[in-house]
Design an enzyme around this catalytic site. Structure first.
Site, PDB file in Angstrom:
ATOM      1  N   ARG A  93      11.743  -6.463 -90.267  1.00 15.87           N
ATOM      2  CA  ARG A  93      12.374  -7.550 -91.019  1.00 15.87           C
ATOM      3  C   ARG A  93      12.172  -7.367 -92.521  1.00 15.87           C
ATOM      4  NH1 ARG A  93      10.293 -12.651 -92.818  1.00 15.87           N
ATOM      5  NH2 ARG A  93      11.975 -14.144 -93.194  1.00 15.87           N
TER       6      ARG A  93
ATOM      7  N   SER B 201      16.027 -13.801 -90.477  1.00 18.25           N
ATOM      8  CA  SER B 201      14.810 -14.477 -90.040  1.00 18.25           C
ATOM      9  C   SER B 201      14.359 -13.919 -88.694  1.00 18.25           C
ATOM     10  CB  SER B 201      15.051 -15.983 -89.922  1.00 18.25           C
ATOM     11  OG  SER B 201      15.933 -16.257 -88.845  1.00 18.25           O
TER      12      SER B 201
ATOM     13  N   HIS C 159      16.418 -23.168 -60.992  1.00 15.85           N
ATOM     14  CA  HIS C 159      16.112 -22.384 -59.788  1.00 15.85           C
ATOM     15  C   HIS C 159      17.295 -22.281 -58.841  1.00 15.85           C
ATOM     16  CE1 HIS C 159      13.444 -20.098 -57.426  1.00 15.85           C
ATOM     17  NE2 HIS C 159      12.328 -20.735 -57.730  1.00 15.85           N
TER      18      HIS C 159
ATOM     19  N   ASP D  43      16.363 -16.877 -59.778  1.00 20.87           N
ATOM     20  CA  ASP D  43      15.088 -16.732 -59.066  1.00 20.87           C
ATOM     21  C   ASP D  43      14.009 -16.261 -60.032  1.00 20.87           C
ATOM     22  OD1 ASP D  43      16.212 -17.482 -56.621  1.00 20.87           O
ATOM     23  OD2 ASP D  43      16.898 -15.432 -56.236  1.00 20.87           O
TER      24      ASP D  43
END
Length: 541
Positions: free
Chosen positions: A359, A371, A514, A518
């Protein structure tokens, strides 16, 4: 030979469309690429271009009316050509044949609503639908009062939707005769908002009739009757340049585009610096837009903070704050998400040493600012392409896998939370992501985001690291199947090459639905995401 133009299908879910505005009238010459009309779909209002050349011989769906996809919208052909057979053949359109200009529509009022005719020149204005999910709106502020003169393009009120507070502009001229929804009150879409008409007109009984549904059709006809069949629509659209709002009519925008003129350089002569057709036609390179910018921003700078409430010492003191429309919708949707989608969270530690060095190098390039959040968003976009099951949504009969990546970025605003969307994020560079996030976040905090800019996300990123939060779990932004929570970068002792050293660590938490994802699928996603973030150079591969 005449060509039939039908109501286009402008979105995958569109079944019918409303003609918001005609930019051409019967008898006008049409060239390929000309904007014929603005069509309001189930998601947005879009410009509809002509793919044919000739003369506009017939309009099948007047302004303000709705018709199914493939209904007869217009007929284009040679001037003077007989199109009566085509009109008869296209009678499926739910509108009577019209070969005369729009002025003739005034004769239709008795046929469409014989029991509820409005006084001449009176227009009923209803609560607009300003987003695809909006069912009701709150009048935050009235900028006009009863008795004020209203011109097309004037801002009548600020309407608070489920996503933002937006300026609502008048498409009619006259005097504001009646206000149906007071400041702070909430009403369903299509409720009576106001009545506009000639000064002194007797409107007694109109409001009561409207509430029973008797005046709805007449209102549409009256609105059409008052609109002059000019080629320039005065509906205002917003564009953004360098974070500054620019207001321009659709025709002005089109002429500027054709002439290669930057709207930011044009001084608008309309209300609040709005740019109209004449401003573009009279534009010279020496003209600047500084005065209009000052004018449009004056109301914002005039706002002052409310004084703090005095709390007497040793006394019980409470304050009740009315829930905004945004807060109500946030509460409703997050509750639905939490209690309908079985959430679980996966947490992983990410070493940020390489990311910090990368960065610093990137930001050393002039005019470049990236950022850590931008790097996380880019990494998420690339990881979603490798793990499309995360980029999904649940339906009762199927799981939808999105092969396009639209990342929503959660932004905290004064009244709650909004999620502007970066479309096709995987195709954007880090600098493009950074610039887009800054622009969207800035306009979100000023309540200037468009509804279309907050729709269509396939995955969401929420970052509280700038507030020093090291780890947290988010509630899934439905209909997404997952949301990533990003914590702060903190120095911690880590083991590296058998030695305990100081490392920079960031915690990531993935909340999954869910029903669609999974545990192993979510874990694999986080492993790939960790590799991208810890080795940013791999995002270039």
């Amino acid at each position: 030979m005449a060509t039939i133009v039908t109501m286009p299908r402008l979105s995958d879910t569109m079944t019918e469309g409303t003609v918001a505005a005609w930019l051409k009238k019967v008898g006008d010459k049409i060239s390929e690429g000309d904007i014929l009309a603005e069509i309001e779909t189930d998601k947005a209002t879009m410009e509809f271009e002509s793919f044919n050349e000739g003369t506009l011989l017939y309009i099948g769906i007047p302004e303000g009316e709705t018709a199914p996809v493939d209904s007869l919208l217009a007929i284009i052909g040679n001037e003077g050509e007989d199109v009566s057979a085509l009109i008869a053949g296209g009678s499926a359109a739910p509108v009577a044949a019209e070969s005369a200009p729009a002025e003739a529509k005034t004769e239709e009022a008795p046929k469409t609503a014989p029991a509820a005719a409005l006084p001449k020149g009176v227009i009923v204005v209803t609560m607009p639908r300003l987003s695809d999910t909006m069912t009701e709106g709150t009048v935050a502020t009235w900028l006009k009062k009863v008795g004020d003169n209203v011109v097309e393009g004037d801002i009548l009120a600020e309407i608070e939707t489920d996503k933002a507070t937006m300026e609502f502009e008048s498409f009619n001229e006259g005097t504001l005769l009646y206000i149906g929804i007071q400041e702070g009150n909430t009403a369903p879409v299509d409720s009576l908002l106001a009545i506009i008409g000639p000064a002194g007109t007797d409107i007694s009984g109109i409001a009561e009739n409207y509430k029973t549904g008797g005046v709805a059709q007449a209102a549409t006809v009256a609105k059409e009757e008052t609109k002059a069949p000019a080629t320039e629509s005065n509906e205002v659209i917003e564009t953004v340049s360098d974070g500054k709002r620019i207001l321009a009519s659709p025709l002005a925008k089109k002429i500027a585009s054709d002439k290669g003129i930057q709207l930011a350089q044009v001084k608008g002569s309309g209300e609040n610096g709005r740019i109209v057709k004449s401003d573009i036609e009279n534009f010279t390179p020496s003209t600047t837009a500084a005065p209009s910018t000052t004018t449009s921003k004056a109301p914002e700078t005039a706002k002052t903070e409310a004084p703090k409430v005095f709390v007497p010492a040793g006394e019980i003191f409470t304050e009740e704050i009315k829930n905004s429309q945004m807060r109500k919708i946030i509460a409703k949707r997050l509750a639905e998400s939490l209690f309908t989608a079985p959430h679980y969270n996966l947490v992983i530690e990410v070493t940020m040493d390489e990311a910090m060095q990368s960065r610093a190098i990137i930001n050393s390039v002039p005019d470049t600012k990236v950022s850590f959040n931008d790097m996380v968003i880019k990494a998420c976009a690339l990881t979603l392409k490798k793990h499309p099951k995360i980029n999904s949504q649940w339906k009762e009969d199927a799981i939808i896998i999105n092969h396009h990546v639209n990342v929503g970025v959660a932004v905290a605003v004064e009244d709650g939370l909004v999620v502007p969307v970066l479309r096709f994020t995987d195709a954007m560079s880090l600098s493009q992501i950074g610039a887009s996030v800054r622009d969207l976040a800035g306009r979100a905090k000023n309540k200037k985001l468009l509804p279309t800019e907050m729709e269509g996300s396939t995955f969401t990123v929420s970052n509280l690291g700038m507030f020093g939060i090291t780890e947290f779990n988010s509630i899934i932004n439905q209909p997404n199947s997952a949301i990533l929570s990003v914590g702060a970068i903190v120095e911690k002792p880590v083991v590296k090459n058998g030695q305990i050293v100081v490392g920079n660590i960031m915690m990531l938490s993935l909340a999954c639905d869910h029903r669609t994802i999974d545990g192993a699928t979510g874990a694999q996603f986080l492993q790939t995401l960790k590799q991208y973030i810890e080795n940013p150079v791999t995002m270039l591969a």
